[in-house]
Design an enzyme around this catalytic site. Structure first.
Site, short mmCIF file in Angstrom:
data_model
loop_
_atom_site.label_atom_id
_atom_site.label_comp_id
_atom_site.label_asym_id
_atom_site.label_seq_id
_atom_site.Cartn_x
_atom_site.Cartn_y
_atom_site.Cartn_z
N LYS A 203 -3.94 -3.16 0.57
CA LYS A 203 -4.82 -1.98 0.41
C LYS A 203 -5.63 -2.03 -0.88
CE LYS A 203 -2.91 1.03 3.79
NZ LYS A 203 -2.03 2.13 4.14
N ARG B 83 5.48 -1.55 6.02
CA ARG B 83 4.43 -1.91 7.00
C ARG B 83 3.56 -2.97 6.35
NH1 ARG B 83 -0.77 -0.59 8.37
NH2 ARG B 83 -1.21 -0.45 10.60
#
Ligand code: HH2
Length: 291
Positions: free
Chosen positions: A235, A269
């Site tokens: 991210k 995740r």
């Protein structure tokens, strides 16, 4: 939820396991959720797994590398992403869910859409992963009608506009209160505690400072006594820290996953299952040989 730093993994409340349909997940060690985006436009792996064959091959790789869960998504929720029509989302995900469930995989469906949840559950998905925390009309009911696990994630705003001006008084307290309220709503709808997982939603309506505060504050979220999922993989907060493009954030992602595990996350995740698994092996060994 405060933003205090932590040195040791918090066990939080007692979380004996996570129930997803016929699967009973032991959370004593962190589990990996491998990401499979069947989209043309996901921020990191968009366009790579759109054909059914490619999607299944990638899922097999994630499984072999150690993913306990395969998270199938048919709509990018990256900042600025427009919503995908429901027919198109169904077309992308249902064949993949069906084929992976038939192979015995624990399939998670990453969707905000109750119609997609229903179809994916019918196709064999055992976990509903909703970045909108089951706020769409009908979503709670679809999940309550099933025995699937659910992941309730925090997001401020919606993907189209969420990064324009994220703001909070106390990000940790507000995210924690929101997730506690959504967990209560799920339980009131008939979804048992053992089926619920909470996720602070890294990158969803958050600045770099907000994301770092949430990572520091993860122990307090784990103290609610629900399973906790963390999704930091590749991210932009990691891009901000390392100045690397998404594909070059593997090491930073493994470090972030490790820190999330140490702070109490039970499910990670990730795009890079093998790298994360290796990082966790060192951490598990250190913990499990402690006197
Ligand atoms: N992040 C993304 C998508 N789904 N679900 C949960 N529970 N937690 C997350 O942090 C999360 C999520 C965004 O990542 P990705 O799927 O890689 O990208 P895109 O949304 O562009 O498909």
């Amino acid at each position: 939820m405060t933003c205090m730093p932590t040195l040791n993994r918090t066990s939080g409340g007692v979380v004996p396991g996570f129930h997803c349909g016929r699967f009973r997940l032991d959370l004593a060690r962190p589990l990996l959720m491998g990401i499979l985006n069947v989209t043309p436009d996901s921020f990191s792996d968009g366009g790579r797994h759109q054909a059914l064959d490619a999607a299944l091959a990638h899922a097999e790789r994630l499984h072999e590398e150690g993913a306990a869960i395969i998270d199938v998504g048919g709509e990018s929720t990256r900042p600025g992403a427009p919503p995908v029509p429901v027919e198109e989302e169904l077309r992308r995900v249902v064949p993949v869910v069906e084929a992976l469930a038939a192979r015995g995989r624990l399939v998670s469906i990453d969707t905000r859409n109750p119609a997609v949840m229903r179809a994916a559950l019918a196709a064999g998905a055992a976990l509903v992963n909703d970045v909108n925390a089951l706020r769409a009309p009908g979503a709670l009911e679809v999940c309550a009608d099933s025995d699937a696990g659910i992941c309730l994630m925090h997001m401020q705003g919606d993907p189209l506009t969420m990064q324009q001006d994220p703001h909070y008084g106390d990000v940790c307290a507000e995210v924690s209160a929101f997730l506690a309220e959504r967990a209560e709503a799920a339980r009131a709808a008939g979804i048992g505690r053992e089926r619920i997982c909470l996720d602070p939603g890294f990158g969803f309506g958050k600045t770099v400072a907000h994301n770092l505060a949430l990572l520091r504050g993860l122990p307090a979220l784990a103290a609610h006594g629900y399973a906790v999922l963390a999704g930091l993989s590749r991210k932009s907060v990691l891009g901000a820290v390392t100045a690397k493009a998404p594909d070059d954030r593997v090491h930073a992602s493994a470090a972030a996953a490790l820190l999330a595990a140490q702070a109490g996350a039970h499910i990670l995740r990730v795009h890079d299952v093998a790298a994360t698994r290796n990082a966790l092996a060192v951490w598990n060994a250190l913990r499990e040989t402690a006197g």
